[in-house]
Scaffold this motif. Sequence first.
Motif, PDB file in Angstrom:
ATOM      1  N   TYR A  31      -4.282   1.703  10.342  1.00 46.69           N
ATOM      2  CA  TYR A  31      -4.002   1.410   8.932  1.00 46.69           C
ATOM      3  C   TYR A  31      -2.640   1.906   8.478  1.00 46.69           C
ATOM      4  N   SER A  81     -12.252  -1.218   0.887  1.00 44.30           N
ATOM      5  CA  SER A  81     -12.720  -1.451   2.260  1.00 44.30           C
ATOM      6  C   SER A  81     -12.813  -2.934   2.602  1.00 44.30           C
ATOM      7  N   ASP A 128      -2.839   6.149   1.866  1.00 39.88           N
ATOM      8  CA  ASP A 128      -1.867   5.573   0.931  1.00 39.88           C
ATOM      9  C   ASP A 128      -1.336   6.631  -0.028  1.00 39.88           C
ATOM     10  N   SER A 174      -3.448   0.966  -3.373  1.00 45.84           N
ATOM     11  CA  SER A 174      -4.184   1.142  -2.132  1.00 45.84           C
ATOM     12  C   SER A 174      -5.012  -0.114  -1.907  1.00 45.84           C
ATOM     13  N   ASN A 175      -5.884  -0.068  -0.922  1.00 42.26           N
ATOM     14  CA  ASN A 175      -6.799  -1.172  -0.639  1.00 42.26           C
ATOM     15  C   ASN A 175      -8.219  -0.641  -0.576  1.00 42.26           C
ATOM     16  N   ARG A 191      -8.459   5.057   3.280  1.00 34.96           N
ATOM     17  CA  ARG A 191      -7.315   4.261   2.841  1.00 34.96           C
ATOM     18  C   ARG A 191      -6.634   4.897   1.639  1.00 34.96           C
ATOM     19  N   PRO A 246       0.823  -1.210   0.000  1.00 30.89           N
ATOM     20  CA  PRO A 246       0.000   0.000   0.000  1.00 30.89           C
ATOM     21  C   PRO A 246       0.861   1.265   0.000  1.00 30.89           C
ATOM     22  N   SER A 250      -8.628   6.331  11.463  1.00 24.84           N
ATOM     23  CA  SER A 250      -8.070   5.003  11.171  1.00 24.84           C
ATOM     24  C   SER A 250      -6.563   5.016  10.969  1.00 24.84           C
ATOM     25  N   ASP A 255     -10.205  -4.881   1.888  1.00 24.52           N
ATOM     26  CA  ASP A 255      -8.784  -5.240   1.894  1.00 24.52           C
ATOM     27  C   ASP A 255      -8.295  -5.860   0.594  1.00 24.52           C
TER      28      ASP A 255
END
Length: 424
Positions: A227, A91, A185, A88-89, A181, A58, A223, A93
């Motif tokens: 994360y 939600s 990232d 990136s990821n 995320r 990520p 987060s 993953d």
Amino acid sequence: MVFARWCAVVGTALSVLLAIPGPPSQAEPQLPAVADPAPPEQDPFYRPPAELIGAQRPGGILAARPVTIANQAPGALDAEAWQISYRSNNSADQPIAAVATLLKPPAANGKLVSLHAAEDSTGLFCAPSYTVRRSMGAGLLDGQIDPLRSAAALLAQGWTVVVPDHQGPNSAFAHGPLAARIALDGIRAAERFGPLGLPGPDTEVAMWGYSGGSVPTLHGAESRSSYAPEVNLVGVVSGGTDVDLEALSLAANKGPGAGLVAAAIIGLAREEPELDAYLRANATPTGRRLLDAKDSGCVLYQAATEPFLDIDSLVQGGLLHTPVLRAVFDRTRMGKSVPDAPVFLYHATADWLVPIGPADALAAAYCRDPAARVTYIRDHASEHLTLNTLAEQSVVAWLRDRFAGIPVANGCAVADMGSIALGR
């Protein structure tokens, strides 16, 4: 009266649009700048091979290219500009590719601000990375608002700016966990991009977003410790905050913001397969028509299409109280944890689109934690469309203090102001 307010809102939005030495980096493949950019749907920069995405961690950079920011007044954005594609990821993953625009001022001082635009759209051609490379006239035709409206004020401080396309490759408007995320990232990727000259994980970082831009900002701040714990977040600024999409939807229903909220529900479904299936299986004739009409549109058109819609009419038996949608609202509600960086919140008491009640509740929830560091301004002289411009000077001053290392004591400061622009 309501129709007149809506006309004023759309008119104001249109007028805003018209006014308008670090560690060695990994090798980044360079792509040429595009004078007349192809739309994202036709640009391979936005759709790298799945095996390339999955092979990166990520924040790992997949591709990079220099770009020109279109139609800016001379000196308005005195900065070098690039775009990066990075891993990136989502939600769930799963690896995805994201895109961000990077701006480096001539006297860059190694500080970084992640600036989050209110994209508020369901079309990939509305993403900031594409919009900033098109003329203002083209943006007007698309119905999108300038995503770099506050960038000049940040660049003038010597701060490097990263602007992520935080809705992701499927334009998942309003989905906070996804947006968080992509934003975090994007910070990681900016720190790894050699030409910016940032000091890697030691880079002091701030996040700022208003309205739809508050979604990646506060979800990202909440987060970060789980994360992206290595991100050195020194300050978080959020205005007109979309705290609770359920409360927002109920308040907006049948009002001037209902069309935009309906687009947000469609955006949520892009990241929530059960909601997407439910909408398609249970749509009324009106619902099917609007799902098609709002499937790919930018913010101004979303606001102008069915502004006084009864959102419940989209599905058989009503939508807003269905368990599947309420479960999504719960997953995307802010306040599940308290940011461990100082937070500056500001909200108009007369906000007609994003009611202030949930923002009051969020500030109170944060403040129950004795370690919280929150400044909350309730502004009485503005409304949703005017507050962010009026607050810019105060925001920059607050961020300047954070980057200067001025400490913020634990606790909360809540102030009612006649106008944030006057500081009183």
